[in-house]
Write an enzyme that holds these catalytic residues in place. Structure first.
Site: not given
Ligand code: F6P
Length: 321
Positions: A10, A101, A103, A125-127, A154, A252
């Site tokens: 991602g 990220g 993985g 990764t944003i996660d 809000r 993202r």
């Molecule tokens: O890269 C991390 C992420 O944005 C997760 O937050 C999200 O679940 C996933 O990738 C979405 O993946 P894709 O872009 O393959 O749908």
């Protein structure tokens, strides 16, 4: 040195800033910086170009990645790995800088090391779920995007009192993003995939929020088990309609924050310095707010969400730290 950058998995806000800073650093070190277009599949197909700082500069404030990425696991098979070694030798590449990220960074650097290839990994990764680092490139930009959305929610919540808002963040099957946003936004409820929840308690928290300040907010992570059933049950349990917002992939693709640009600059500087110091394998991490270069992520414990924070936001027992 001839250094090639590859983005795998991602994308995340800040990658383009890091590419620009890598190009700046490459000039200082007298390196040639190459980029593979489309992740490792692109690299195997020799979609390679030279990266120059002038061409990258207009991209510095944009999310995504100039280089494009891929989630295809082309190095999982021996044939892919052999092809990689051939391509890199043909292009006289001395080292790789790999953006990725959880993985990517757990699996790819050990594979590259086995092939005798020199590499530095940059956690992106944003996660924010990469073991061994407190912060990944893109996480704080994704938080900022969520806050801008909550500010908007809000504003309308103030105009029209008595509403319950729910907002879904990205985060895959992890809840760091949702928890961080919920905490700093002062949400009434934070729900994450790692923790179970009680729908009646959630409804009671949201109703209390309305009584206290005229509106209530629940932030939940996309991987939350049973989320649709919960969203269906809440209006019945609370007796109030729910207004749901899903941030989706726009989160993202959000504008890189100052912190992520700082992190991008630091990662780039440390990556090239490490390579010139003779490091053969490493991952740039953040520990105690400072940059550290780890040999690898092997053996690093998986990141766990902050249980006390979760309990505190949701007003559950043991949450008083
Ligand atoms: O890269 C991390 C992420 O944005 C997760 O937050 C999200 O679940 C996933 O990738 C979405 O993946 P894709 O872009 O393959 O749908």
């Amino acid at each position: 040195m001839r250094i090639i950058t590859v983005v795998s998995g991602g994308d995340a806000p800040g990658i383009n800033a890091a590419l620009y800073h890598l190009a700046l650093q490459a000039v200082r070190h007298g390196d040639t910086l190459l980029g593979a277009l489309g992740g490792f599949p692109g690299l195997l197909n020799e979609r390679i170009e030279t990266l120059e700082q002038g061409a990258l500069l207009p991209w510095i404030g944009l999310a995504g990645t100039y280089l494009q990425s891929s989630r295809e696991p082309v190095l999982a098979q021996p044939a892919g790995r052999a092809q990689l070694a051939e391509v890199l030798a043909r292009h006289q590449v001395d080292a790789l800088v790999v953006f990725g990220g959880n993985g990517t960074l757990r699996h790819i650097p050990p594979l590259l090391a086995e092939l005798g290839l020199v590499s530095i990994g940059l956690p992106t990764t944003i996660d924010n779920d990469v073991p061994g680092t407190e912060a990944t490139l893109g996480f704080f930009s994704a938080c900022d995007f969520a806050h801008r959305t909550i500010d908007g929610i809000r504003a309308t919540g103030h105009a029209l009192q008595g509403r319950i808002f729910t907002m879904e963040t990205l985060g895959g099957d992890t809840g760091y993003l949702a928890l961080e946003v919920a905490h700093s936004a002062g949400a009434d409820v934070a729900l994450i995939p790692e923790m179970s929840y009680d729908a009646a308690h959630v409804a009671a928290r949201l109703k209390a929020g309305i009584e206290q300040r005229g509106q209530a907010l629940m932030v939940y992570s996309e991987g939350l088990p049973g989320k649709q059933a919960l969203l269906d049950a809440l209006p019945v349990l609370a007796g109030i309609r729910i207004r749901d917002t899903r941030l989706g992939h726009a989160q993202r693709g959000s504008t890189p924050s100052h912190y992520d640009r700082w992190l991008a600059a630091q990662m780039a500087r440390h990556a090239l310095t490490s390579l010139h110091e003779g490091r053969r394998s490493g991952v740039i991490c953040v520990e105690g707010g400072r940059i550290v270069v780890r040999d690898s992520l092997i053996g690093m414990p998986p990141r766990q969400p902050d249980l006390h924070l979760y309990n505190w936001i949701n007003a559950l027992p043991q949450g008083d730290t």
